[in-house]
Design a protein around this motif. Structure first.
Motif, PDB file in Angstrom:
ATOM      1  N   ASP A   1       0.793  -1.207   0.023  1.00 46.86           N
ATOM      2  CA  ASP A   1       0.097  -0.081   0.036  1.00 46.86           C
ATOM      3  C   ASP A   1       0.870   1.309   0.037  1.00 46.86           C
ATOM      4  O   ASP A   1       0.809   2.224  -0.845  1.00 46.86           O
ATOM      5  N   THR A   2       1.759   1.255   0.879  1.00 49.66           N
ATOM      6  CA  THR A   2       2.885   2.386   0.833  1.00 49.66           C
ATOM      7  C   THR A   2       3.611   2.448  -0.295  1.00 49.66           C
ATOM      8  O   THR A   2       3.835   3.482  -0.891  1.00 49.66           O
TER       9      THR A   2
ATOM     10  N   ALA B   1       1.924   4.240  -2.781  1.00 49.45           N
ATOM     11  CA  ALA B   1       1.891   5.921  -2.641  1.00 49.45           C
ATOM     12  C   ALA B   1       3.299   6.472  -2.990  1.00 49.45           C
ATOM     13  O   ALA B   1       3.339   7.480  -3.566  1.00 49.45           O
TER      14      ALA B   1
ATOM     15  N   ARG C   1      -2.081   4.363   6.301  1.00 47.95           N
ATOM     16  CA  ARG C   1      -0.802   5.019   6.371  1.00 47.95           C
ATOM     17  C   ARG C   1      -0.611   5.456   5.002  1.00 47.95           C
ATOM     18  O   ARG C   1       0.028   6.485   4.793  1.00 47.95           O
ATOM     19  N   ALA C   2      -0.989   4.579   4.008  1.00 48.00           N
ATOM     20  CA  ALA C   2      -0.643   5.115   2.541  1.00 48.00           C
ATOM     21  C   ALA C   2      -1.752   6.375   2.253  1.00 48.00           C
ATOM     22  O   ALA C   2      -1.105   7.144   1.517  1.00 48.00           O
TER      23      ALA C   2
ATOM     24  N   ALA D   1       0.110   9.396   3.595  1.00 48.88           N
ATOM     25  CA  ALA D   1       1.333   9.878   2.423  1.00 48.88           C
ATOM     26  C   ALA D   1       0.738  10.518   1.235  1.00 48.88           C
ATOM     27  O   ALA D   1       1.468  11.378   0.700  1.00 48.88           O
TER      28      ALA D   1
ATOM     29  N   LEU E   1       8.063   8.768   3.068  1.00 51.33           N
ATOM     30  CA  LEU E   1       7.630   7.680   2.396  1.00 51.33           C
ATOM     31  C   LEU E   1       8.765   6.543   2.110  1.00 51.33           C
ATOM     32  O   LEU E   1       8.436   5.220   2.312  1.00 51.33           O
TER      33      LEU E   1
END
Length: 370
Positions: A151-152, A155, A220-221, A224, A273
């Motif tokens: 997921d991050t 981002a 969290r994503a 960001a 990130l």
């Protein structure tokens, strides 16, 4: 109908992409590629961030449970990555669209040169009309498994290509006020304009046997993505026409909107990130307000304590006294130094550490507020 974005990043999770027998769901991949090809035909640059290599490899290698050891995970990733790439390439080729595989490790995005090289590759693929298919290079990256989810990564990729929209295709409809499997009164949240502690409290962990993320990872994503000025949508990946509907802003899932003026610079986004976090600074309430509301630097006088071991120049989390994440930045003090100076004014610190004269714990220019 809303104007289409110029560039959009779609992330598919393992639980959405992989069929019950552990193999890639070719029907879903075909549907995704049909929609991607239509967007490309309309002039939209599309990047796919695809999980599922380990899960797909489990099916191909007849491994019944997700391995817990690194060699086992990497072996499954090796077998599964080939299957996924072939599936995307075949389906996109039916529409005359090329795809390019881009495998990233954490090192590629924490190293500044690697970050820029990855960006240039993705940009050129898009300029050539191809669809980059991105995944972490699970076959060689031990750190990927500590990183925990894609997921991050999505981002990060969205910021790399300056996307106008980031869409996470999940096995849930979006963010609910509570777990809908446990609470019959749980309601879908269609729009989030501010990631408050109340919103964060709605998130839970992963419930999938093949995925590694969960709603907490998706939030969290979202933090960001909106910090970069990029709207994010979480929606059910198996819903009919969901990619096109999300791109056209037709109200699917949960949409996270950036606030006014939300668009941090590339340096801050890289810090927040991509960099590996080495420790934590815990702020008192006054310091937290100064950072969030007034754009202040983090000063030692407002630091309650430091957690973990880190050196000056490392990236650390910044949290409030309640543990809620405030941001992430480059510390100018080591953990040992912070143990000596936290709670002290800069003029006092300068008396016994003259080399730190005037130095904040984290300068605002090196702090991504989330």
């Amino acid at each position: 109908m809303a104007d289409l974005p110029t560039r959009v990043v779609f992330k598919l999770g393992s639980s959405t992409l992989v069929a019950g027998d552990g193999s890639p769901d070719l029907g879903l991949i075909a549907s995704v590629c049909d929609q991607v090809a239509e967007l490309v035909a309309r002039g939209v640059g599309v990047v796919i961030v695809s999980s599922g290599a380990v899960a797909a490899g489990m099916g191909r290698l007849a491994v019944k449970e997700r391995p817990r050891d690194i060699p086992g995970l990497q072996a499954c990733a090796s077998a599964g990555q080939a299957a996924l790439t072939e599936a995307y390439a075949v389906e996109l080729a039916r529409h005359g669209v090329a795809c390019g595989q881009v495998l990233l490790t954490r090192r590629d995005v924490t190293d500044r040169d690697g970050y820029l090289n990855a960006r240039n590759t993705l940009q050129r693929l898009l300029e050539l009309g191809a669809v980059p298919v991105v995944n972490e290079n699970d076959t060689v990256s031990v750190a990927e498994f500590a990183f925990g989810d894609n997921d991050t990564l999505g981002a990060i990729v969205a910021t790399l290509v300056s996307a106008d929209l980031y869409v996470i295709l999940s096995d849930v409809d979006g963010l609910y006020t509570a777990n809908p499997q446990e609470d019959p009164d749980a309601r879908l949240v269609p729009l989030v304009r501010e990631l408050t502690p109340e919103i964060a409290a709605m998130a839970g962990g992963s419930t999938s046997s093949v995925g590694t993320g969960g709603m907490a990872a998706k939030l969290r994503a979202a933090r960001a993505s909106v910090a970069a000025g990029i709207p994010l949508v979480i929606c059910r990946g198996r819903e009919e026409g969901v990619l096109l509907r999300a791109a056209c802003e037709e109200g699917v899932g949960t949409r996270f909107e950036p606030g006014e003026g939300s668009h941090e610079g590339a340096r801050k986004l890289w810090i927040g990130l991509a960099e590996v976090v080495r420790g934590t600074l815990v702020l008192d309430d006054g310091a937290r307000r100064a950072v969030v509301e007034s754009g202040a630097s983090v000063l030692p006088v407002g630091v309650l304590r430091a957690e973990g071991e880190f050196e000056a120049g490392d990236v650390v989390n910044v949290v409030g006294a309640d543990g809620a994440l405030v941001g992430r930045g480059v510390t100018r003090y080591s953990s040992d130094e912070m143990a000596r100076v936290h709670g002290l004014r800069l003029d006092v610190i300068a008396r016994f550490m003259p080399e730190k004269d005037g130095q904040p714990a984290i300068h605002r220019d090196e702090l991504l507020v989330l």
